[in-house]
Design a protein around this motif. Structure first.
Motif, PDB file in Angstrom:
ATOM      1  N   LEU A  10     -14.907  15.405  81.650  1.00 40.01           N
ATOM      2  CA  LEU A  10     -14.768  14.454  82.755  1.00 40.01           C
ATOM      3  C   LEU A  10     -13.807  14.986  83.807  1.00 40.01           C
ATOM      4  O   LEU A  10     -14.037  14.838  85.011  1.00 40.01           O
ATOM      5  CB  LEU A  10     -14.269  13.101  82.239  1.00 40.01           C
ATOM      6  CG  LEU A  10     -15.189  12.283  81.350  1.00 40.01           C
ATOM      7  CD1 LEU A  10     -14.597  10.893  81.125  1.00 40.01           C
ATOM      8  CD2 LEU A  10     -16.567  12.149  81.972  1.00 40.01           C
ATOM      9  N   LEU A  11     -12.734  15.573  83.340  1.00 32.31           N
ATOM     10  CA  LEU A  11     -11.749  16.128  84.270  1.00 32.31           C
ATOM     11  C   LEU A  11     -12.366  17.235  85.113  1.00 32.31           C
ATOM     12  O   LEU A  11     -12.143  17.306  86.334  1.00 32.31           O
ATOM     13  CB  LEU A  11     -10.548  16.651  83.487  1.00 32.31           C
ATOM     14  CG  LEU A  11      -9.322  17.087  84.283  1.00 32.31           C
ATOM     15  CD1 LEU A  11      -8.858  16.004  85.236  1.00 32.31           C
ATOM     16  CD2 LEU A  11      -8.193  17.480  83.330  1.00 32.31           C
ATOM     17  N   ASN A  12     -13.162  18.082  84.490  1.00 28.41           N
ATOM     18  CA  ASN A  12     -13.822  19.160  85.231  1.00 28.41           C
ATOM     19  C   ASN A  12     -14.780  18.593  86.271  1.00 28.41           C
ATOM     20  O   ASN A  12     -14.879  19.111  87.391  1.00 28.41           O
ATOM     21  CB  ASN A  12     -14.589  20.065  84.265  1.00 28.41           C
ATOM     22  CG  ASN A  12     -13.666  20.871  83.367  1.00 28.41           C
ATOM     23  OD1 ASN A  12     -12.473  21.015  83.651  1.00 28.41           O
ATOM     24  ND2 ASN A  12     -14.206  21.398  82.275  1.00 28.41           N
ATOM     25  N   GLY A  32     -17.276   0.864  88.434  1.00 24.29           N
ATOM     26  CA  GLY A  32     -18.352   1.661  89.003  1.00 24.29           C
ATOM     27  C   GLY A  32     -18.136   3.146  88.766  1.00 24.29           C
ATOM     28  O   GLY A  32     -19.077   3.887  88.455  1.00 24.29           O
ATOM     29  N   LEU A  33     -16.883   3.582  88.911  1.00 24.67           N
ATOM     30  CA  LEU A  33     -16.561   4.992  88.691  1.00 24.67           C
ATOM     31  C   LEU A  33     -16.834   5.391  87.247  1.00 24.67           C
ATOM     32  O   LEU A  33     -17.513   6.406  86.989  1.00 24.67           O
ATOM     33  CB  LEU A  33     -15.089   5.240  89.028  1.00 24.67           C
ATOM     34  CG  LEU A  33     -14.544   6.621  88.657  1.00 24.67           C
ATOM     35  CD1 LEU A  33     -15.214   7.706  89.497  1.00 24.67           C
ATOM     36  CD2 LEU A  33     -13.031   6.673  88.819  1.00 24.67           C
ATOM     37  N   LEU A  34     -16.328   4.607  86.307  1.00 21.97           N
ATOM     38  CA  LEU A  34     -16.488   4.969  84.897  1.00 21.97           C
ATOM     39  C   LEU A  34     -17.948   4.904  84.465  1.00 21.97           C
ATOM     40  O   LEU A  34     -18.395   5.682  83.614  1.00 21.97           O
ATOM     41  CB  LEU A  34     -15.630   4.055  84.028  1.00 21.97           C
ATOM     42  CG  LEU A  34     -14.115   4.204  84.217  1.00 21.97           C
ATOM     43  CD1 LEU A  34     -13.366   3.259  83.295  1.00 21.97           C
ATOM     44  CD2 LEU A  34     -13.659   5.646  83.992  1.00 21.97           C
ATOM     45  N   TYR A  40     -21.345  12.037  81.895  1.00 20.16           N
ATOM     46  CA  TYR A  40     -20.658  13.231  81.394  1.00 20.16           C
ATOM     47  C   TYR A  40     -19.769  12.916  80.192  1.00 20.16           C
ATOM     48  O   TYR A  40     -19.179  13.816  79.601  1.00 20.16           O
ATOM     49  CB  TYR A  40     -19.807  13.847  82.510  1.00 20.16           C
ATOM     50  CG  TYR A  40     -20.611  14.162  83.742  1.00 20.16           C
ATOM     51  CD1 TYR A  40     -21.297  15.374  83.846  1.00 20.16           C
ATOM     52  CD2 TYR A  40     -20.714  13.253  84.795  1.00 20.16           C
ATOM     53  CE1 TYR A  40     -22.064  15.667  84.975  1.00 20.16           C
ATOM     54  CE2 TYR A  40     -21.469  13.535  85.923  1.00 20.16           C
ATOM     55  CZ  TYR A  40     -22.142  14.739  86.005  1.00 20.16           C
ATOM     56  OH  TYR A  40     -22.914  15.017  87.121  1.00 20.16           O
ATOM     57  N   GLY A  41     -19.689  11.647  79.836  1.00 26.39           N
ATOM     58  CA  GLY A  41     -18.851  11.245  78.722  1.00 26.39           C
ATOM     59  C   GLY A  41     -17.987  10.050  79.095  1.00 26.39           C
ATOM     60  O   GLY A  41     -18.091   9.508  80.200  1.00 26.39           O
ATOM     61  N   ASN A  42     -17.136   9.648  78.185  1.00 26.98           N
ATOM     62  CA  ASN A  42     -16.273   8.498  78.400  1.00 26.98           C
ATOM     63  C   ASN A  42     -14.825   8.850  78.084  1.00 26.98           C
ATOM     64  O   ASN A  42     -14.548   9.852  77.409  1.00 26.98           O
ATOM     65  CB  ASN A  42     -16.705   7.332  77.499  1.00 26.98           C
ATOM     66  CG  ASN A  42     -18.127   6.874  77.784  1.00 26.98           C
ATOM     67  OD1 ASN A  42     -18.429   6.391  78.870  1.00 26.98           O
ATOM     68  ND2 ASN A  42     -19.010   7.039  76.805  1.00 26.98           N
ATOM     69  N   LEU A  43     -13.922   8.016  78.568  1.00 31.39           N
ATOM     70  CA  LEU A  43     -12.525   8.167  78.179  1.00 31.39           C
ATOM     71  C   LEU A  43     -12.435   8.036  76.663  1.00 31.39           C
ATOM     72  O   LEU A  43     -13.166   7.267  76.052  1.00 31.39           O
ATOM     73  CB  LEU A  43     -11.659   7.097  78.840  1.00 31.39           C
ATOM     74  CG  LEU A  43     -11.583   7.113  80.366  1.00 31.39           C
ATOM     75  CD1 LEU A  43     -10.712   5.950  80.850  1.00 31.39           C
ATOM     76  CD2 LEU A  43     -11.050   8.436  80.893  1.00 31.39           C
ATOM     77  N   SER A 102      -4.287   6.666  83.927  1.00 33.22           N
ATOM     78  CA  SER A 102      -4.476   6.222  85.311  1.00 33.22           C
ATOM     79  C   SER A 102      -5.877   5.674  85.549  1.00 33.22           C
ATOM     80  O   SER A 102      -6.096   4.882  86.469  1.00 33.22           O
ATOM     81  CB  SER A 102      -4.199   7.374  86.292  1.00 33.22           C
ATOM     82  OG  SER A 102      -5.177   8.389  86.202  1.00 33.22           O
ATOM     83  N   HIS A 103      -6.827   6.075  84.713  1.00 36.31           N
ATOM     84  CA  HIS A 103      -8.204   5.598  84.848  1.00 36.31           C
ATOM     85  C   HIS A 103      -8.525   4.467  83.867  1.00 36.31           C
ATOM     86  O   HIS A 103      -9.687   4.070  83.744  1.00 36.31           O
ATOM     87  CB  HIS A 103      -9.192   6.752  84.642  1.00 36.31           C
ATOM     88  CG  HIS A 103      -9.257   7.698  85.799  1.00 36.31           C
ATOM     89  ND1 HIS A 103      -8.306   8.672  86.025  1.00 36.31           N
ATOM     90  CD2 HIS A 103     -10.143   7.791  86.831  1.00 36.31           C
ATOM     91  CE1 HIS A 103      -8.613   9.342  87.125  1.00 36.31           C
ATOM     92  NE2 HIS A 103      -9.718   8.835  87.624  1.00 36.31           N
ATOM     93  N   SER A 104      -7.510   3.960  83.185  1.00 38.26           N
ATOM     94  CA  SER A 104      -7.751   2.856  82.242  1.00 38.26           C
ATOM     95  C   SER A 104      -6.718   1.755  82.466  1.00 38.26           C
ATOM     96  O   SER A 104      -6.792   1.023  83.452  1.00 38.26           O
ATOM     97  CB  SER A 104      -7.736   3.381  80.797  1.00 38.26           C
ATOM     98  OG  SER A 104      -6.538   4.081  80.509  1.00 38.26           O
ATOM     99  N   CYS A 105      -5.733   1.651  81.582  1.00 38.49           N
ATOM    100  CA  CYS A 105      -4.828   0.494  81.616  1.00 38.49           C
ATOM    101  C   CYS A 105      -3.918   0.446  82.836  1.00 38.49           C
ATOM    102  O   CYS A 105      -3.406  -0.633  83.169  1.00 38.49           O
ATOM    103  CB  CYS A 105      -3.989   0.451  80.332  1.00 38.49           C
ATOM    104  SG  CYS A 105      -3.182   2.001  79.912  1.00 38.49           S
ATOM    105  N   PHE A 106      -3.714   1.575  83.517  1.00 41.78           N
ATOM    106  CA  PHE A 106      -2.815   1.561  84.669  1.00 41.78           C
ATOM    107  C   PHE A 106      -3.524   1.860  85.994  1.00 41.78           C
ATOM    108  O   PHE A 106      -2.902   2.283  86.965  1.00 41.78           O
ATOM    109  CB  PHE A 106      -1.654   2.537  84.442  1.00 41.78           C
ATOM    110  CG  PHE A 106      -0.765   2.111  83.308  1.00 41.78           C
ATOM    111  CD1 PHE A 106       0.027   0.983  83.418  1.00 41.78           C
ATOM    112  CD2 PHE A 106      -0.769   2.813  82.120  1.00 41.78           C
ATOM    113  CE1 PHE A 106       0.835   0.563  82.365  1.00 41.78           C
ATOM    114  CE2 PHE A 106       0.032   2.415  81.057  1.00 41.78           C
ATOM    115  CZ  PHE A 106       0.830   1.290  81.182  1.00 41.78           C
TER     116      PHE A 106
END
Length: 260
Positions: A10-12, A32-34, A40-43, A102-106
């Motif tokens: 995901l980072l790539n 929408g982003l997730l 490509y996968g999930n957190l 940063s892409h989840s709880c915060f």
């Protein structure tokens, strides 16, 4: 509360095609982003678990500009208190953890703290709000710049366990204002990887302030940092405890600015 990390795939994808996802960040559309990234996968859920907590989202106005000083300082304490016994140094240094947080709880906190960057016309400003800029800045500088990771590391560098009355006393002293710039200043020196050196240095500077120095200025910190950086090649600072470091800084500050 479970902490999530961002898999390398995901980072790539985000780094390689950030322009495609830019509107999600500007429109504050995490779901929408997730959902789109799910191709490509999930957190991933990490093994790190802590008590539920949230960060303060308050501002003040200083010289007509939005100021975050009070909430930044409060959030250093909140973040480090909840995670100081949960994160190893290896985990805290891993960009994928902070990118996942940063892409989840915060997510909402980043929207609040980096509101100016998210409105920028520059793609890199928006990207740097949510993703550590490791390639450009290196991991140490990147984690000092990111609005989430710098909170934990600011606590790590300044939390004084020997001060049983208030272990955050040095935190409050050093980060009384301008948290981002003071964090970068601290992270710019190799020796600050050893927190005991930071503790000793800050004890000395705080002592001068209490004895009559008008305020903690950048040149005070620069003088102390430059001195320790200079002697680091001849003296193994890692073998000195925080009180020995404090004494060394006392001596150089007294020579440079006079005894208080």
């Amino acid at each position: 509360m479970k902490l999530y990390y961002m898999p390398q795939e995901l980072l790539n994808e985000l780094r390689g095609n950030f322009q495609h996802y830019l509107h999600y960040y500007r429109e504050n559309d995490k779901n929408g982003l997730l959902q789109e990234l799910s191709r490509y996968g999930n957190l991933k859920e990490s093994k790190i678990e802590c008590e539920d907590f949230s960060l303060e989202m308050t501002t003040s106005i200083s010289n007509g500009k939005t100021a975050y000083n009070e909430s930044d300082l409060a959030n250093i304490k909140i973040m480090y208190t909840h995670l100081k016994d949960k994160l190893s140094l290896i985990a805290a240094a891993d960009e994928k953890l902070w990118d996942g947080m940063s892409h989840s709880c915060f997510w909402d906190y980043v929207q609040f703290r980096e509101a100016k960057q998210l409105k920028s016309d520059k793609e890199k400003d928006v990207s740097n709000a949510y993703i550590l800029a490791v390639k450009k800045n290196g991991i140490r500088r990147a984690r000092a710049m990111h609005c989430l990771s710098r909170l934990w590391w600011a606590g790590y560098y300044t939390y004084d366990e020997e001060n049983t009355g208030n272990p955050y006393e040095l935190t409050e002293f050093y980060f009384s204002n301008a948290v981002p710039s003071r964090m970068l200043l601290m992270a710019s020196r190799n020796f600050t990887a050893n927190r005991h050196i930071c503790i000793g240095l800050l004890r000395s500077l705080k002592k001068r302030y209490e004895r009559g120095e008008d305020s903690l200025e950048r040149y005070h910190v620069e003088t102390a940092f430059t001195y320790l950086n200079g002697i680091g090649g001849a003296t193994s600072l890692d073998f000195l405890d925080s009180y020995e470091i404090e004494s060394l800084v006392d001596d150089v500050m007294n020579q440079k600015y006079g005894v208080l």
